[in-house]
Design a protein around this motif. Sequence first.
Motif, PDB file in Angstrom:
ATOM      1  N   UNK A   1       0.911  -1.037   0.087  1.00 56.55           N
ATOM      2  CA  UNK A   1      -0.056   0.071  -0.120  1.00 56.55           C
ATOM      3  C   UNK A   1       0.840   1.222   0.074  1.00 56.55           C
ATOM      4  N   UNK A   2       0.474   2.189  -0.863  1.00 57.75           N
ATOM      5  CA  UNK A   2       1.107   3.489  -0.677  1.00 57.75           C
ATOM      6  C   UNK A   2       0.303   4.557  -0.173  1.00 57.75           C
ATOM      7  N   UNK A   3       0.962   5.201   0.573  1.00 60.24           N
ATOM      8  CA  UNK A   3       0.229   6.557   1.277  1.00 60.24           C
ATOM      9  C   UNK A   3       0.791   8.063   1.075  1.00 60.24           C
ATOM     10  N   UNK A   4       0.243   8.944   0.936  1.00 60.65           N
ATOM     11  CA  UNK A   4       0.432  10.213   0.730  1.00 60.65           C
ATOM     12  C   UNK A   4      -0.392  11.299   1.303  1.00 60.65           C
ATOM     13  N   UNK A   5       0.258  11.979   1.969  1.00 65.58           N
ATOM     14  CA  UNK A   5      -0.507  13.233   2.880  1.00 65.58           C
ATOM     15  C   UNK A   5      -0.683  14.344   1.898  1.00 65.58           C
ATOM     16  N   UNK A   6      -1.861  14.902   1.887  1.00 68.09           N
ATOM     17  CA  UNK A   6      -2.109  16.076   0.978  1.00 68.09           C
ATOM     18  C   UNK A   6      -2.773  17.071   1.936  1.00 68.09           C
ATOM     19  N   UNK A   7      -2.197  18.473   1.862  1.00 65.52           N
ATOM     20  CA  UNK A   7      -2.832  19.646   2.619  1.00 65.52           C
ATOM     21  C   UNK A   7      -3.660  20.317   1.737  1.00 65.52           C
TER      22      UNK A   7
END
Length: 132
Positions: A1-7
């Motif tokens: 699984x890939x995760x990325x944080x977006x503001x």
Amino acid sequence: MFTEVIQPRFSETDALGHINNTVVAVWFEACRTPIFKIFTPELDLQRWPLIVASIAVDFKAQLHYGSEVEVRSWISRIGNSSFEVTQQAWQQGQCCAEGKAALVHFDYQLQKAKALSPALKAALEAHALQPS
């Protein structure tokens, strides 16, 4: 699984103060970049081997400006020449949206689907995780 944080950006809000529903599909596409790199590590558009066959997004709760969003992406199905990516947008511990994108390994010269090699399938399978 890939995760990325977006503001979330202020410009992504709608007249009601929520994140506009069209923005989530854009976020999901941006967060598919690590998957694109499996096929084209340098992201060279002249050698791009994928097309989008379908996308769908289900909204479960409102997303808001001022609080980061974690996008989780994983491979949920692998076929002969296509695969499915499932993605979720989480904000403040709640899954607010879930989407699916069907991508096809495509030969643009022949204008037809191309079989996924065993190496590509193995690379995709490494990210075929369901979050708990």
